[in-house]
Structure formats: C-alpha cells, structure tokens
Design an enzyme around this catalytic site. Structure first.
Site: not given
Length: 327
Positions: A52, A57, A220, A225, A294-296
């Site tokens: 997504d 972004y 989401y 966060r 989320g994944a960095r």
C-alpha cells in the site's frame, strides 16, 4: 500468512500488507533507498503479497521505489494499492480544499485535497508510470474532498475500471454517511481508516456498516506510528523533522507504557514481539480485512510478516481486552 478477499471483490490481499508511507522518507526523518527496496523484497519473500502506497508518500518517491523493487517479478502475484486526491503540483495549485503545508528539503509545499474527475485520471497515469505497471489492483481516495461531489469522484472510478486501469476502488477516511452517498452510484471495495488498540472509534458505526454492506476495512496506523512497539519508551529519540514528535503527545504516555508492560509477558510467552502481538490482535477484530504494517528495512518487514506465526488464545485475548479497559 493468511489471505482475505476484499469486500465484494475478487481481490485477495495478504492480511499483513506492506505499508509504504515511511519509505517515501517525507515526515519520517528520511530512509535509505536500499533499505526501502530490501524491505519490499523481504515482505514478498515472506508471503506479504500486498503493498500500500500513495503519490503523496515522498511526493512520488514511495511509488518509484516500489516500481523499482518489483521490476522483473511476477506482477500477478503482487497486489498494488495506491491512492489519489492529495495534490501539490503547480498544475493543481489552489484547486480543491487546502489540507496542510508539507515540508520537503526545507521548503513548505501546500497540499490540497482534490478529487475532481480529470485530476483523478491524470493522477492514475502518473502512478502507473512511477509503479512501472499497466494496472492498479486497488485505487483509493486518500482523503475526502469537500470541494468535489462524491458522485463526480465515483464516476471517475467507474471509468478507470472500465478502462482496465484499476481492478477495484475504495476510499480512505470516509464516514458512514459518505459511504452511503457513494453507494448510490458506485460499489466501493473498501474504506481505509485509522484503527488501533488506542483508537477504536470505528467499532461504533463503521464496522457494523462494513459487515452489513460487504465493505472491506483496511487498517492504517495499527501500531500508532510505532508507539505500540514499545521502542519509544526505551529509546525515545526521534529526529527533529519526525512528525511523531507531535503526534505522540495526544496520548497518555504513562498509561500506554503501563499497558504495554502488562501485555508484554503474553508476547514473550509466544516468542513474539509486542509489535507482532499488536498486529495479530488487530487482525482478529471483527470487520477488519487487512492491516497495514510499515517497514523501513528487511528486518522489520520479516517481523511484520511473522505476526501470524503464533496463535493468541481466547484467554489471552480476554487479558488484553481487560487491560485495554484501563486506558
């Protein structure tokens, strides 16, 4: 990994979906491109088939990175979810409804909510180019635009489906009333909304509506966060331009810390992390279709993908729910 059919569509998504906001860099203190691509590859390698993103972004960067990461891979095994309706380019300057001033490279960039038909068609073409594909699996309105009629926005989505540019369409952050108005002219697949252990307002109206109307709910910010990972209370150092410095201030941090300390033994008994426990709890809630995580980097992506590798018992879920009542 588990896979669920989204709403009334034939679209199957991985219950853990890769959330690609942070890899765009903007508002998250930046991110290394290699780490971002590695995170996508790791997700795909561990059963996460859905990604997504949104044009906003990183002002196109997130979509571009995804396009590069999936190049050469079997597109039929990947579901791309992106959005429209937040504009910042000069051709749309002043159109729509002013949202906020974003910052990029030390400059303020005015962002508008704008979902007029011509703008949507234009945005989709730009997203397709950045993603390096000829269709989008799920296209979503990013935020409601009060300057454009819902009927006009829905008309554009119908055109894009007929053209084969998108497989299904949804919205984000819609109220039940807005969903009802949209349903007069178009059958939406989903509503993407904020939901977490600390923010359960959708349970009052949206979840019952979704269950009754075959509407998928995409979640989401299930980790708020990063707050529900517990890392903030151990490290608590965020870069100056990280938007979470202000975001976390809305919560009673002392109560959140106590809550996480109370449920952490359950995670440890499963050989899991707090993050994995939180993700699984979220997925198990009524009406929830898929959850964005989320994944960095690759390590975070793998950990997210393994959130269903253990099972929470009914007794453990009751313990968590009882602790939630104390928040």
């Amino acid at each position: 990994m588990e896979y669920r059919t989204l709403g009334n569509t034939e679209l199957k998504l991985s219950t853990i979906t890769h959330g690609a906001f942070a890899i765009g860099g903007s508002m998250w203190g930046g991110n290394e491109k290699k780490d971002s691509i590695d995170s996508i590859h790791a997700s795909l390698d561990h059963g996460v088939t859905s990604i997504d993103t949104a044009p906003f972004y990183g002002f196109g960067l997130s979509e571009e990175i995804i396009g590069e990461a999936i190049k050469g891979k079997d597109r039929s095994n990947i579901q791309l979810l992106t959005k429209f309706g937040l504009v910042w380019d000069e051709s749309n300057a002043g159109k729509g409804e002013f949202f906020f001033d974003a910052e990029e490279g030390g400059k303020k960039i005015p962002v508008y909510k704008y979902a007029a038909k011509a703008s949507i068609i234009k945005e989709v073409e730009e997203s397709l180019k950045r993603l390096g594909t000829d269709y989008i699996d799920l296209l979503q309105l990013h935020w409601p635009d009060n300057s454009t009629s819902i009927g006009e926005t829905m008309e554009a989505l119908e055109v894009l489906i007929q053209q084969g540019k998108i497989r299904a369409a949804g919205v984000s952050n819609y109220s039940v009333d807005q969903l009802g108005e949209a349903s007069i002219t178009f059958k939406l697949a989903s509503n993407q909304v904020s939901y977490s252990m600390l923010n359960r307002t959708i349970e009052n109206e949206l979840v019952p509506y979704a269950l009754e109307n075959e509407l998928g709910i995409i979640v989401y910010s299930p980790m708020e966060r990063g707050l529900l990972t517990g890392k903030y209370f151990k490290e608590s150092k965020l870069k100056g331009d990280d938007h979470r410095n202000g975001y976390f201030s809305q919560f009673d941090l002392a109560k959140v810390k106590s809550f996480l300390q109370a449920i952490e033994p359950i995670a440890k008994s499963k050989g899991a992390t707090l993050s994995q426990l939180v993700l699984q709890w979220t997925i198990l809630q009524p009406g929830i279709s898929v959850v964005l995580a989320g994944a960095r980097n690759a390590e975070q992506a793998i950990a997210n993908a393994q959130a269903l590798d253990f099972k929470l018992s009914e007794d453990e879920l009751r313990v968590i729910d009882n602790e939630l009542l104390k928040l």
